[in-house]
Design a protein around this motif. Structure first.
Motif, PDB file in Angstrom:
ATOM      1  N   GLY A 178       0.737  -1.143   0.013  1.00 12.05           N
ATOM      2  CA  GLY A 178      -0.084  -0.077   0.064  1.00 12.05           C
ATOM      3  C   GLY A 178       0.885   1.222  -0.085  1.00 12.05           C
ATOM      4  N   TRP A 179       2.026   1.015  -0.347  1.00 13.07           N
ATOM      5  CA  TRP A 179       2.902   2.287  -0.329  1.00 13.07           C
ATOM      6  C   TRP A 179       2.814   3.301  -1.522  1.00 13.07           C
ATOM      7  N   GLU A 180       2.497   4.446  -1.313  1.00 10.27           N
ATOM      8  CA  GLU A 180       2.278   5.585  -2.591  1.00 10.27           C
ATOM      9  C   GLU A 180       3.293   5.305  -3.286  1.00 10.27           C
ATOM     10  N   PRO A 181       3.389   5.245  -4.578  1.00 13.36           N
ATOM     11  CA  PRO A 181       4.582   5.182  -5.636  1.00 13.36           C
ATOM     12  C   PRO A 181       5.245   6.590  -5.526  1.00 13.36           C
ATOM     13  N   GLY A 182       4.470   7.671  -5.463  1.00 12.52           N
ATOM     14  CA  GLY A 182       5.135   9.094  -5.617  1.00 12.52           C
ATOM     15  C   GLY A 182       5.424   9.651  -4.424  1.00 12.52           C
ATOM     16  N   ALA A 183       5.386   8.973  -3.304  1.00 13.54           N
ATOM     17  CA  ALA A 183       5.704   9.469  -1.937  1.00 13.54           C
ATOM     18  C   ALA A 183       7.140   9.737  -1.906  1.00 13.54           C
ATOM     19  N   THR A 184       7.658  10.760  -1.248  1.00 15.31           N
ATOM     20  CA  THR A 184       9.206  10.840  -0.945  1.00 15.31           C
ATOM     21  C   THR A 184       9.398  10.222   0.392  1.00 15.31           C
ATOM     22  N   ALA A 185      10.760   9.890   0.377  1.00 16.59           N
ATOM     23  CA  ALA A 185      11.010   8.815   1.347  1.00 16.59           C
ATOM     24  C   ALA A 185      12.364   9.275   2.093  1.00 16.59           C
ATOM     25  N   THR A 186      12.490   8.979   3.447  1.00 13.88           N
ATOM     26  CA  THR A 186      13.617   9.354   4.054  1.00 13.88           C
ATOM     27  C   THR A 186      13.773   7.976   5.064  1.00 13.88           C
ATOM     28  N   VAL A 187      14.927   7.798   4.979  1.00 12.24           N
ATOM     29  CA  VAL A 187      15.551   6.478   5.948  1.00 12.24           C
ATOM     30  C   VAL A 187      16.112   6.895   7.300  1.00 12.24           C
ATOM     31  N   VAL A 188      15.738   6.573   8.443  1.00 15.82           N
ATOM     32  CA  VAL A 188      16.049   6.937   9.767  1.00 15.82           C
ATOM     33  C   VAL A 188      16.641   5.498  10.410  1.00 15.82           C
ATOM     34  N   VAL A 189      17.948   5.551  11.051  1.00 13.13           N
ATOM     35  CA  VAL A 189      18.392   4.547  11.618  1.00 13.13           C
ATOM     36  C   VAL A 189      18.802   4.819  13.050  1.00 13.13           C
ATOM     37  N   GLY A 190      18.758   3.691  13.686  1.00  6.45           N
ATOM     38  CA  GLY A 190      19.471   3.852  15.027  1.00  6.45           C
ATOM     39  C   GLY A 190      19.245   2.401  15.726  1.00  6.45           C
TER      40      GLY A 190
END
Length: 395
Positions: A184-196
């Motif tokens: 269900g992820w919107e194809p045109g959505a921006t993305a940011t990866v956060v790690v910890g």
């Protein structure tokens, strides 16, 4: 010796049971007909789906007779009656609609069962029996839907882990996007990866907490717990306040956010920079939490990150050199003089206001202010990296 009376089941004679058995098909058809008349959404189902529901209802009607004959097998029989339904049933209709079908079938049975009873006492027994049987069927329906939901949830969790792993490894964009679309992820959505670090040693607990936080933020996320690190891919805008709230989902230690990219297909860049920053953040003990990977360029470059070196050259060293020798020389002299404006001005034989002007120009070109201690470090490392790149002939 007098004749022995026929045995009764649930207070019903063998004669009534035989009548009921012969009428089971008619009862099922009447139930489906009532569904078509009273439930508008049922008539809109395709013919094959309505036929499958008829088959399920017929099996349930036959199971009612068996249930009356042997109440000890009630739970097994009723569960098996619904288990005969196609696995796709839960995709056609929701749980509330399925319970509505059961209720409708029970109402039809209540209307038509009395005429099958041999006497008034058996009428009451039949009505009581169908109500109890309907309750068992409703429970079996709910259990079937719950099992289907658990199976889908487990599959979705595995698929989500595959998507996040594919992003980290830099898999082909098509593979990542197709799997994410299934979630269900919107194809045109921006993305940011956060790690910890994860907040718990129990991955399901971590997933639950992240999901709850994401729901409060109305933020679509993909996540995966990979050993001692938690990776979250956040969709949409991730400004400072959003990152601060997302950081709550992580355990003790630094939290690093990669750059926001245009789509999930480019999220591998954000992941690579975030993970590089997580490895290098130890070099900046005073780093904020969360910290952007772009703010860790000096530490990343010193730890051998080629992408960080390239960014330092492209965003700082090259613009300063392109601005002309006076700006570059002023920045270098200012840094070497320990950030003392007057000392720098004397070394360059210019007025301090001239130094101020050139430093402002450098800030405009690079986004880094030489008078700020942190930005001064970034500038110093960028210029050093640039000199080394020139010496190696790669710039």
């Amino acid at each position: 010796m007098g004749q022995t009376s026929a045995p009764k089941h649930h207070g019903l004679s063998a004669k009534t049971l035989r009548r009921l058995e012969r009428a089971s098909g008619r009862l099922a058809s009447a139930s489906v007909a009532a569904m078509e008349q009273r439930l508008p959404w049922f008539s809109r189902l395709p013919a094959d789906q309505r036929a499958s529901i008829l088959m399920i209802t017929q099996t349930g009607a036959a199971g009612f007779v068996d249930w009356l004959r042997d109440s000890q097998e009630a739970l097994r029989l009723t569960t098996e009656a619904f288990r005969s339904a196609p696995q796709e049933l839960s995709r056609w209709i929701g749980l509330r609609q399925a319970v509505g079908l059961v209720r409708m079938a029970i109402e039809v049975f209540e209307e038509q069962l009395p005429e099958l009873a041999a006497n008034d006492a058996e009428q009451a027994a039949l009505i009581e029996g169908i109500l109890r049987y309907g309750r068992e069927i409703a429970f079996a329906t709910a259990n079937s839907y719950a099992a289907a939901a658990e199976a889908r949830g487990a599959w979705d969790a595995r698929l989500e882990a595959l998507v996040v792993d594919g992003i980290v490894r830099g898999d082909a964009e098509e593979a990542v996007l197709s799997r994410a679309a299934a979630l269900g992820w919107e194809p045109g959505a921006t993305a940011t990866v956060v790690v910890g670090r994860p907040s718990s040693d129990d991955p399901p607990t971590v997933v639950f907490e992240v999901r709850r936080l994401a729901a409060r933020l109305a933020k679509p996320v993909l996540l995966s717990v990979q050993g001692s690190r938690l990776i979250i891919v956040a969709g949409g805008a991730t400004d400072g306040p959003v990152l601060d709230k997302l950081a709550v989902a992580f355990g003790d230690g630094p939290v690093v956010a990669g750059p926001t990219v245009a789509s999930l297909g480019e999220a591998h860049r954000s992941a690579a920079e975030a993970l590089s920053g997580l490895r290098a953040v130890v070099g900046w003990p005073a780093a904020p939490r969360p910290v952007r990977s772009v703010d860790l360029l000096p530490e990343r470059a010193l730890s051998g990150d080629a992408e960080a070196e390239r960014l330092l050259i492209d965003e700082i060293a090259q613009p300063l050199e392109a601005a002309g020798p006076t700006v570059l020389q002023t920045v270098e002299t200012y840094l070497e003089s320990g950030g003392v404006l007057e000392t720098c001005a004397k070394a360059l034989f210019v007025h301090p206001n001239t130094v101020r002007y050139r430093l402002r120009r450098a800030t405009e070109l690079t986004g880094r202010n030489p008078t700020d201690s942190r930005d001064a470090l970034v500038l110093r490392v960028a210029l050093t990296v640039g000199r080394l790149a020139k010496a190696r002939g790669i710039w």
